[in-house]
Design a protein around this motif. Structure first.
Motif, PDB file in Angstrom:
ATOM      1  N   ILE A  55       0.877  -1.173   0.000  1.00  0.00           N
ATOM      2  CA  ILE A  55       0.000   0.000   0.000  1.00  0.00           C
ATOM      3  C   ILE A  55       0.913   1.221   0.000  1.00  0.00           C
ATOM      4  O   ILE A  55       1.504   1.575   1.021  1.00  0.00           O
ATOM      5  CB  ILE A  55      -0.939   0.027   1.216  1.00  0.00           C
ATOM      6  CG1 ILE A  55      -1.729  -1.279   1.314  1.00  0.00           C
ATOM      7  CG2 ILE A  55      -1.870   1.243   1.122  1.00  0.00           C
ATOM      8  CD1 ILE A  55      -2.515  -1.434   2.610  1.00  0.00           C
ATOM      9  N   HIS A  56       1.048   1.823  -1.170  1.00  0.00           N
ATOM     10  CA  HIS A  56       1.816   3.058  -1.284  1.00  0.00           C
ATOM     11  C   HIS A  56       0.940   4.211  -0.805  1.00  0.00           C
ATOM     12  O   HIS A  56      -0.292   4.117  -0.841  1.00  0.00           O
ATOM     13  CB  HIS A  56       2.224   3.290  -2.746  1.00  0.00           C
ATOM     14  CG  HIS A  56       3.122   2.234  -3.301  1.00  0.00           C
ATOM     15  ND1 HIS A  56       4.423   2.060  -2.871  1.00  0.00           N
ATOM     16  CD2 HIS A  56       2.911   1.285  -4.256  1.00  0.00           C
ATOM     17  CE1 HIS A  56       4.970   1.069  -3.536  1.00  0.00           C
ATOM     18  NE2 HIS A  56       4.078   0.570  -4.385  1.00  0.00           N
ATOM     19  N   PRO A  57       1.540   5.330  -0.368  1.00  0.00           N
ATOM     20  CA  PRO A  57       0.748   6.466   0.104  1.00  0.00           C
ATOM     21  C   PRO A  57      -0.303   6.895  -0.924  1.00  0.00           C
ATOM     22  O   PRO A  57       0.008   7.112  -2.090  1.00  0.00           O
ATOM     23  CB  PRO A  57       1.794   7.566   0.307  1.00  0.00           C
ATOM     24  CG  PRO A  57       3.072   6.817   0.548  1.00  0.00           C
ATOM     25  CD  PRO A  57       2.977   5.586  -0.305  1.00  0.00           C
ATOM     26  N   GLY A  58      -1.545   6.952  -0.490  1.00  0.00           N
ATOM     27  CA  GLY A  58      -2.628   7.387  -1.362  1.00  0.00           C
ATOM     28  C   GLY A  58      -3.072   6.353  -2.376  1.00  0.00           C
ATOM     29  O   GLY A  58      -3.877   6.649  -3.257  1.00  0.00           O
ATOM     30  N   SER A  59      -2.564   5.131  -2.257  1.00  0.00           N
ATOM     31  CA  SER A  59      -2.841   4.084  -3.241  1.00  0.00           C
ATOM     32  C   SER A  59      -3.814   3.042  -2.692  1.00  0.00           C
ATOM     33  O   SER A  59      -3.990   2.912  -1.485  1.00  0.00           O
ATOM     34  CB  SER A  59      -1.525   3.390  -3.622  1.00  0.00           C
ATOM     35  OG  SER A  59      -1.748   2.245  -4.413  1.00  0.00           O
ATOM     36  N   GLU A  60      -4.391   2.296  -3.622  1.00  0.00           N
ATOM     37  CA  GLU A  60      -5.195   1.143  -3.230  1.00  0.00           C
ATOM     38  C   GLU A  60      -4.278   0.023  -2.749  1.00  0.00           C
ATOM     39  O   GLU A  60      -3.063   0.106  -2.894  1.00  0.00           O
ATOM     40  CB  GLU A  60      -6.065   0.672  -4.398  1.00  0.00           C
ATOM     41  CG  GLU A  60      -5.324  -0.120  -5.474  1.00  0.00           C
ATOM     42  CD  GLU A  60      -4.668   0.722  -6.560  1.00  0.00           C
ATOM     43  OE1 GLU A  60      -4.433   0.175  -7.643  1.00  0.00           O
ATOM     44  OE2 GLU A  60      -4.359   1.901  -6.336  1.00  0.00           O
ATOM     45  N   MET A  83       6.228   9.756   6.366  1.00  0.00           N
ATOM     46  CA  MET A  83       5.296   8.643   6.234  1.00  0.00           C
ATOM     47  C   MET A  83       5.447   7.709   7.424  1.00  0.00           C
ATOM     48  O   MET A  83       6.568   7.415   7.852  1.00  0.00           O
ATOM     49  CB  MET A  83       5.577   7.814   4.964  1.00  0.00           C
ATOM     50  CG  MET A  83       5.479   8.573   3.679  1.00  0.00           C
ATOM     51  SD  MET A  83       3.785   9.019   3.313  1.00  0.00           S
ATOM     52  CE  MET A  83       4.067  10.306   2.108  1.00  0.00           C
ATOM     53  N   ALA A 135       5.280   3.963   8.387  1.00  0.00           N
ATOM     54  CA  ALA A 135       5.427   2.781   7.536  1.00  0.00           C
ATOM     55  C   ALA A 135       5.523   1.508   8.353  1.00  0.00           C
ATOM     56  O   ALA A 135       6.028   1.508   9.484  1.00  0.00           O
ATOM     57  CB  ALA A 135       6.666   2.910   6.658  1.00  0.00           C
ATOM     58  N   HIS A 178       3.537  -0.982   3.842  1.00  0.00           N
ATOM     59  CA  HIS A 178       2.417  -0.035   3.923  1.00  0.00           C
ATOM     60  C   HIS A 178       2.965   1.289   4.437  1.00  0.00           C
ATOM     61  O   HIS A 178       3.609   1.333   5.484  1.00  0.00           O
ATOM     62  CB  HIS A 178       1.354  -0.561   4.887  1.00  0.00           C
ATOM     63  CG  HIS A 178       0.156   0.330   5.021  1.00  0.00           C
ATOM     64  ND1 HIS A 178      -0.798   0.123   5.972  1.00  0.00           N
ATOM     65  CD2 HIS A 178      -0.236   1.428   4.337  1.00  0.00           C
ATOM     66  CE1 HIS A 178      -1.745   1.047   5.863  1.00  0.00           C
ATOM     67  NE2 HIS A 178      -1.410   1.852   4.879  1.00  0.00           N
ATOM     68  N   SER A 233       1.827   5.507   4.938  1.00  0.00           N
ATOM     69  CA  SER A 233       0.775   6.527   4.854  1.00  0.00           C
ATOM     70  C   SER A 233       1.288   7.827   5.453  1.00  0.00           C
ATOM     71  O   SER A 233       2.126   7.825   6.359  1.00  0.00           O
ATOM     72  CB  SER A 233      -0.502   6.061   5.559  1.00  0.00           C
ATOM     73  OG  SER A 233      -0.256   5.793   6.918  1.00  0.00           O
ATOM     74  N   PRO A 234       0.797   8.963   4.937  1.00  0.00           N
ATOM     75  CA  PRO A 234       1.293  10.265   5.389  1.00  0.00           C
ATOM     76  C   PRO A 234       1.024  10.512   6.877  1.00  0.00           C
ATOM     77  O   PRO A 234      -0.038  10.150   7.384  1.00  0.00           O
ATOM     78  CB  PRO A 234       0.505  11.267   4.545  1.00  0.00           C
ATOM     79  CG  PRO A 234      -0.056  10.489   3.409  1.00  0.00           C
ATOM     80  CD  PRO A 234      -0.209   9.085   3.885  1.00  0.00           C
ATOM     81  N   GLN A 286       0.021  13.155   9.190  1.00  0.00           N
ATOM     82  CA  GLN A 286      -0.594  14.476   9.134  1.00  0.00           C
ATOM     83  C   GLN A 286      -0.785  15.084  10.509  1.00  0.00           C
ATOM     84  O   GLN A 286      -0.977  16.282  10.634  1.00  0.00           O
ATOM     85  CB  GLN A 286      -1.922  14.387   8.393  1.00  0.00           C
ATOM     86  CG  GLN A 286      -1.705  13.965   6.951  1.00  0.00           C
ATOM     87  CD  GLN A 286      -3.000  13.838   6.176  1.00  0.00           C
ATOM     88  OE1 GLN A 286      -4.095  13.943   6.717  1.00  0.00           O
ATOM     89  NE2 GLN A 286      -2.882  13.611   4.895  1.00  0.00           N
TER      90      GLN A 286
END
Length: 140
Positions: free
Chosen positions: A44-49, A108, A110, A127, A129-130, A132
């Motif tokens: 799962i890359h950032p912003g990806s399915e 990210m 991870a 996996h 994800s940002p 925030q």
């Protein structure tokens, strides 16, 4: 922690370092060799399915490498856990990259999951994800 536990944790840590080395070198051969030869692998890359299956996962890395001029990682909050033949690493990736003349900086959260095989520790999940927001301020 017994010697075998220590060795397992060191092996998983080496596999995690090899993942980031292949990523920074944009080396698809090295990246491919790190992944378990199993169609259940996921990424799962950032912003990806969710990408499921070795062909799709490796294809995603090839596309990222093709469109990235350079990338560097500084890892923080790294934790590696080993339970039997499964290991996982969690961390914050501080990323500096360039693509098409644009400089990109991001953080990210991870997770990299590994299984122990006859060929060593192999990735079964990445996996990211940002980051925030942080739930706890510094010092808590």
């Amino acid at each position: 922690m017994g010697d075998s536990d220590y060795d397992a944790q060191k092996g998983a840590a080496r596999a995690n370092r090899a993942f980031y080395a292949a990523f920074e070198e944009l080396d698809i051969g090295a990246m491919t060799a790190l992944w378990h030869d199993d169609d259940g692998v996921q990424c799962i890359h950032p912003g990806s399915e969710v990408l499921i299956g070795r062909r799709r996962v490796i294809g995603s890395w090839a596309a990222i490498f093709e469109h990235t001029d350079s990338i560097r990682f500084e890892l923080s909050d790294l934790q590696i856990q080993v339970r039997g033949d499964t290991a996982w690493a969690t961390m914050v990736e501080r990323i500096r990259a360039s693509s098409g003349g644009e400089d990109i900086r991001s953080d990210m959260a991870a997770t990299n999951a590994f299984v122990r095989t006859d060929g060593g520790w192999k990735l079964v999940l990445h996996h990211a994800s940002p980051v925030q927001r942080r739930f706890f301020p510094e010092g808590l």
